[in-house]
Design an enzyme around this catalytic site. Structure first.
Site, PDB file in Angstrom:
ATOM      1  N   SER A 194       0.220   3.168   7.731  1.00 50.58           N
ATOM      2  CA  SER A 194       0.400   4.728   8.149  1.00 50.58           C
ATOM      3  C   SER A 194      -1.076   5.184   8.157  1.00 50.58           C
ATOM      4  O   SER A 194      -1.288   6.279   8.716  1.00 50.58           O
ATOM      5  CB  SER A 194       1.294   5.297   7.079  1.00 50.58           C
ATOM      6  OG  SER A 194       0.788   5.485   5.851  1.00 50.58           O
ATOM      7  N   ASN A 200       0.712  -1.091   0.027  1.00 47.44           N
ATOM      8  CA  ASN A 200      -0.048  -0.010   0.063  1.00 47.44           C
ATOM      9  C   ASN A 200       0.846   1.414  -0.131  1.00 47.44           C
ATOM     10  O   ASN A 200       1.067   1.907  -1.198  1.00 47.44           O
ATOM     11  CB  ASN A 200      -0.947  -0.213   1.117  1.00 47.44           C
ATOM     12  CG  ASN A 200      -2.000   1.090   1.064  1.00 47.44           C
ATOM     13  OD1 ASN A 200      -2.039   2.087   0.449  1.00 47.44           O
ATOM     14  ND2 ASN A 200      -3.123   0.743   1.804  1.00 47.44           N
ATOM     15  N   ASP A 201       1.589   1.700   1.100  1.00 46.31           N
ATOM     16  CA  ASP A 201       2.121   2.839   1.327  1.00 46.31           C
ATOM     17  C   ASP A 201       3.280   3.172   0.456  1.00 46.31           C
ATOM     18  O   ASP A 201       3.504   4.074  -0.050  1.00 46.31           O
ATOM     19  CB  ASP A 201       2.659   2.884   2.510  1.00 46.31           C
ATOM     20  CG  ASP A 201       1.585   3.255   3.613  1.00 46.31           C
ATOM     21  OD1 ASP A 201       0.431   3.593   3.171  1.00 46.31           O
ATOM     22  OD2 ASP A 201       1.832   2.983   4.941  1.00 46.31           O
ATOM     23  N   VAL A 202       3.786   1.733  -0.116  1.00 46.55           N
ATOM     24  CA  VAL A 202       5.105   1.900  -0.907  1.00 46.55           C
ATOM     25  C   VAL A 202       4.768   2.146  -2.078  1.00 46.55           C
ATOM     26  O   VAL A 202       5.886   2.497  -3.099  1.00 46.55           O
ATOM     27  CB  VAL A 202       5.873   0.498  -0.589  1.00 46.55           C
ATOM     28  CG1 VAL A 202       6.189   0.352   0.781  1.00 46.55           C
ATOM     29  CG2 VAL A 202       5.082  -0.687  -1.233  1.00 46.55           C
TER      30      VAL A 202
END
Lengths: 462, 102
Positions: free
Chosen positions: A428, A387-389
């Protein structure tokens, strides 16, 4: 027997050989081709050093030493064999904490016994003692957090000052121990108790996402503590091995922090790790779902597919099925690569271990610098549990907590397929702009089940 | 050994550690951390010597715990590192290993 030969000479030569084997072993472990033999070399070094130490002059208490080695060794071998690859980070933390505890125990025995001679030796014993004790209790907390035994991150106002006071108090007691070289047992006991508490209070406020960096730091600290106690015991093998790990571990910690776009100070003293800090920033567009059968056709006729795995894939134990799918594609002539972000998984390199477990050869796996230019030529990017990456917000939105973090350019691929359990945000807590792009399609479901459906879909294409 | 010699050993070993790890690919960070974790298991040797010289019950107890923990560090560190590294394999002559026969 010639006159120059003695148990002491044999011990010194063996320790020298051990130091050489350790350094060569670590060197070999830094390349995937020779890594396997590296641990064997280092293991041989450990065996040599341990066996020869039984000849140490003036040793007693063999009745205690042997059972302690046996019990500790058997328990560790048993747990090390059983642990799942996904839980590897916390297991490393646990073994590391044990090493720190052992270094502190050596310091404690020598200080209680008055076995240290002179200020230099006592100072090093105290320094190694506090570092080892902090590493011990801190690593246990890190283990508890990653294992899910400790759920909350304890934070309160003035916590840094509170920790600083603890550190100062421990240092004062340490100085007292050094000042009267034959300190009373009570002072020594107080010193070690404070150091143990300090490790706990230092580690509790740090969030789960930052834990790998902390584990790596404690690994370096344990190395340093072992090196210091090596000076106290006049043991060259401990000095060399401990110091090598101390500096190598420090470098590794910096590399990890850099890969996560955090500074070490930031990790230790800010506590962003799992706060889910203010996920604002409205995202334009809508989520567009897609069926597995359509994705299967798309993949089957693609030229180039880049898979972006995340920790979510490992949690769903989908890596085997995904690799099976990729093998089908490879047999059809599709070019398949795996793109690994430095923080995919729970610590840098963890995802590589998980993919290796599924049988993915390491030369199909590329890191961020290698693969980022290739997304533009890829027909499909398959995002699984990451997701965040892959969140393009990191490039554009200055107000985002992940702004500036290097990301995989999955959004540049012609088609982006996101396999995701549901519509939640990432670790996050930040909304992912990638999911709303025009070339993105969402494939909802459990990663393992979806992968099985994709395999069927590709097979159906024939 | 004298203090100065010890200091030289410390300095050289620190540089060695740094040089050995520099330029290591990210894919090996986790196994390497585990490997260095194993290497400081050499604390076992010191814990054995400490327990070997312990006299009072308190010293013996702490020494016993020290050896127990150190053995755990060394053996556990070895087992998990070996398990991880064992899995790292390059692909065969063509890009699809195994399953080729099916």
């Amino acid at each position: 027997m010639p006159g120059w030969w003695s148990a002491d000479v044999a011990i010194q030569i063996s320790y020298f050989v051990t130091a050489v084997l350790f350094i060569m072993g670590l060197k070999r472990m830094s390349s995937p081709v020779t890594a396997r033999s590296g641990i064997l070399w280092a293991g041989a070094g450990m065996a040599v050093a341990t066996l020869i130490t039984f000849l140490y002059p003036g040793m007693s208490n063999y009745g205690l030493i042997l059972p302690a080695i046996f019990v500790g060794g058997v328990l560790a071998a048993w747990s090390g064999r059983r642990v799942a690859m996904t839980n590897m980070p916390q297991m490393i933390a646990l073994y590391n904490g044990m090493g720190g505890g052992a270094a502190a125990a050596i310091a404690a025995v020598e200080l209680y016994r008055g076995g240290t001679e002179g200020y230099a030796s006592t100072t090093l014993a105290v320094a190694g003692g506090i570092i080892g004790a902090v590493s011990f209790s801190g690593s246990l907390i890190a283990f508890g957090k990653l294992q899910g035994l400790i759920k909350r991150s304890l934070r309160f106002a003035g916590q840094q000052i509170f920790n600083l006071l603890f550190l100062l108090a421990a240092l004062v007691l340490g100085a007292l121990v050094i000042a009267h070289t034959n300190a009373t047992s009570a002072v020594v006991t107080g010193f070690f108790l404070l150091a143990l508490v300090l490790g706990v209070t230092m580690t509790l406020p740090i969030g789960g996402a930052d834990m790998p960096v902390v584990i790596s730091l404690y690994n370096a600290l344990t190395g340093l503590a072992v090196g210091f106690e090596g000076f106290v015991l006049n043991n060259a093998a401990m000095i060399i091995a401990g110091t090598v790990v101390g500096s190598a571990g420090t470098l590794l910690t910096q590399l990890m922090a850099k890969a996560m776009n955090r500074s070490l100070g930031n990790v230790l003293f800010s506590g962003f790790g799992d706060t889910g800090a203010a996920a604002t920033g409205a995202v334009q567009g809508s989520l567009k779902p897609i069926e597995a059968s359509d994705v299967g056709v798309m993949l089957a006729f693609a030229q180039k597919v880049i898979v972006v795995p995340g920790y979510g894939m490992a949690v769903a134990q989908a890596q085997h099925k995904i690799w099976e799918l990729c093998q089908l594609l490879i047999d059809r002539g599709v070019q398949v690569r795996f793109a690994i972000h430095p923080v995919a998984g729970r610590m840098p390199g963890h995802m590589n271990v998980l993919l290796a477990e599924a049988g993915v050869p390491y030369d199909l796996i590329a890191d961020i610098d290698e693969i980022n230019a290739e997304f533009e030529t890829a027909d499909a990017a398959l995002i699984i549990g990451a997701n965040d990456v892959v969140n393009p917000v990191a490039r554009t939105d200055k107000s985002s907590p992940i702004y500036g973090m290097p990301i995989l350019n999955a959004d540049k691929a012609k088609n982006v397929i996101v396999i995701k359990r549901g519509q939640g945000a990432g670790f996050s807590g930040i909304e992912n702009a990638l999911f709303y792009l025009d070339n993105t399609r969402m494939l909802y479901g459990d990663a393992q089940k979806v992968a099985a459906e994709l395999i069927q879909a590709v097979k159906a294409v024939g | 050994m004298t203090g100065m010699v010890a200091l030289y050993i410390f300095m050289l070993a620190a540089f060695t550690g740094y040089e050995v790890i520099a330029r290591v690919p990210v894919i090996l960070h986790t196994p390497l951390m585990s490997g260095s974790n194993f290497v400081h298991g050499i604390v076992l040797v010191g814990a054995m010597v400490a327990l070997g010289g312990a006299q009072t019950p308190l010293e013996k107890t702490i020494g016993f715990i020290g050896v127990l923990l150190a053995a755990g560090n060394a053996v556990g560190g070895y087992v998990v590192t070996e398990r991880m590294l064992e899995m790292f394999k390059a692909s065969g002559p063509r890009s699809s290993p195994e399953k080729r026969t099916s």
